[in-house]
Enzyme design. Sequence first.
Site, short mmCIF file in Angstrom:
data_model
loop_
_atom_site.label_atom_id
_atom_site.label_comp_id
_atom_site.label_asym_id
_atom_site.label_seq_id
_atom_site.Cartn_x
_atom_site.Cartn_y
_atom_site.Cartn_z
N HIS A 32 -9.52 1.13 4.70
CA HIS A 32 -8.24 1.30 5.40
C HIS A 32 -8.45 2.24 6.59
O HIS A 32 -9.25 3.18 6.51
CB HIS A 32 -7.19 1.87 4.43
CG HIS A 32 -5.81 1.84 5.02
ND1 HIS A 32 -5.37 2.80 5.90
CD2 HIS A 32 -4.80 0.95 4.88
CE1 HIS A 32 -4.12 2.50 6.27
NE2 HIS A 32 -3.76 1.39 5.67
N SER A 60 3.28 -2.37 10.37
CA SER A 60 4.73 -2.38 10.60
C SER A 60 5.39 -3.71 10.25
O SER A 60 6.30 -4.15 10.95
CB SER A 60 5.04 -1.97 12.05
OG SER A 60 4.61 -0.64 12.29
N GLY A 105 2.22 2.03 10.83
CA GLY A 105 3.15 3.15 10.73
C GLY A 105 3.86 3.48 12.02
O GLY A 105 4.52 4.53 12.14
N LYS A 149 0.13 4.23 -0.36
CA LYS A 149 -0.54 5.43 0.19
C LYS A 149 -0.29 6.63 -0.72
O LYS A 149 -0.20 6.47 -1.92
CB LYS A 149 -0.07 5.68 1.62
CG LYS A 149 -0.11 4.43 2.50
CD LYS A 149 0.06 4.73 3.95
CE LYS A 149 0.18 3.42 4.72
NZ LYS A 149 0.07 3.58 6.14
N GLU A 179 -5.53 -5.20 10.42
CA GLU A 179 -4.55 -4.14 10.61
C GLU A 179 -4.85 -3.38 11.91
O GLU A 179 -5.61 -2.41 11.90
CB GLU A 179 -4.61 -3.15 9.45
CG GLU A 179 -4.27 -3.76 8.11
CD GLU A 179 -3.65 -2.73 7.18
OE1 GLU A 179 -2.53 -2.96 6.71
OE2 GLU A 179 -4.25 -1.66 6.95
N GLU A 223 -6.85 4.62 7.70
CA GLU A 223 -6.65 6.06 7.43
C GLU A 223 -7.88 6.66 6.76
O GLU A 223 -8.21 7.83 6.97
CB GLU A 223 -5.38 6.25 6.58
CG GLU A 223 -4.12 6.03 7.42
CD GLU A 223 -2.93 5.49 6.64
OE1 GLU A 223 -2.92 5.57 5.41
OE2 GLU A 223 -2.00 4.97 7.30
N ASN A 243 0.87 -1.18 0.00
CA ASN A 243 0.00 0.00 0.00
C ASN A 243 0.91 1.23 0.00
O ASN A 243 1.48 1.57 1.03
CB ASN A 243 -0.89 -0.02 1.26
CG ASN A 243 -1.70 1.25 1.41
OD1 ASN A 243 -1.81 2.04 0.46
ND2 ASN A 243 -2.27 1.46 2.59
C1 PEP Z 1 -0.82 0.10 6.08
O1 PEP Z 1 -0.99 1.31 6.05
O2 PEP Z 1 -1.65 -0.64 5.53
C2 PEP Z 1 0.35 -0.42 6.78
C3 PEP Z 1 0.32 -1.67 7.13
O3 PEP Z 1 1.37 0.46 7.00
P1 PEP Z 1 2.80 0.12 7.70
O4 PEP Z 1 3.31 -1.14 7.11
O5 PEP Z 1 3.65 1.30 7.39
O6 PEP Z 1 2.52 -0.02 9.16
#
Ligand code: PEP
Length: 257
Positions: free
Chosen positions: A97, A215, A175, A13, A169, A99, A11
């Site tokens: 997601h 992460s 993040g 973003k 998630e 966000e 992703n």
């Molecule tokens: C995400 O935004 O879907 C995500 C998993 O981000 P990160 O790997 O940076 O935590």
Amino acid sequence: MSERTPIVAGNWKMNKTLEPARELAGAVAEASDEVGDVELIVSPVGPYLRAVGRTMEGSDVGLAAQNVHWAESGAYTGEVSPTMLRDIGCSHAIIGHSERRQYFGETDVSVNRRARAALEHDLTAIICVGESLAERKGGDTELKIKLQVRAALSEVPRSLARNVIIAYEPLWAIGTGESATPEQAQDAHATIRQLMAGLYDQKLADTTRIIYGGSVKPHNIDGLIEQPDFDGALIGGASLQADSFLSIARSVQDYVG
Ligand code: PEP
């Protein structure tokens, strides 16, 4: 893991301008044969979907939009319909997601509408669910993810649910550099699989891919891979560099290959 084909999805973003996006896509496409037992997916920003798709032409790498609207067309400024995404070569759409939920008012109801439209147009829906830190601390993780999955799949018939990927998630892991432990991820994935069996049937539950996001990095993928209900990863930060993204994909390939 199992006979379910594992997924490693990036992703991106709102990152990468056009040329860097194409370079990254090119590197992923080039390496895709090496990780032939893993389904790779990338998700650039909407305006670059077509260009990134073209760069990857001839490879099996999936192309995911970061969102999708439920209508065919109309007065929905800033949105893109599933037909339009299909037109430009998208195979997948990320839906719900955290966000989107946190900053753009996405709700369980809109996630459901988006998911149904995506599935009806033959886009694989990557539906994101996960609890906040307060919910985890309050012992509400299971309740939260069940509510979100149930709501996202409301009125989704079994024939379309076969095209669903659930991304677990946890918000506190996205993040932050703090990944869920393999055991925490496994517990959540097992809960989701059990729920899918209840909503549909065991066969569908057994074939649904449930991936983890939060992460994921080359150094922490190994413990996750060993979990029986782990079917891959949705990766943010580490998907922005070909090296780290492909290193994760290779680890998954080594495990299943
Ligand atoms: C995400 O935004 O879907 C995500 C998993 O981000 P990160 O790997 O940076 O935590």
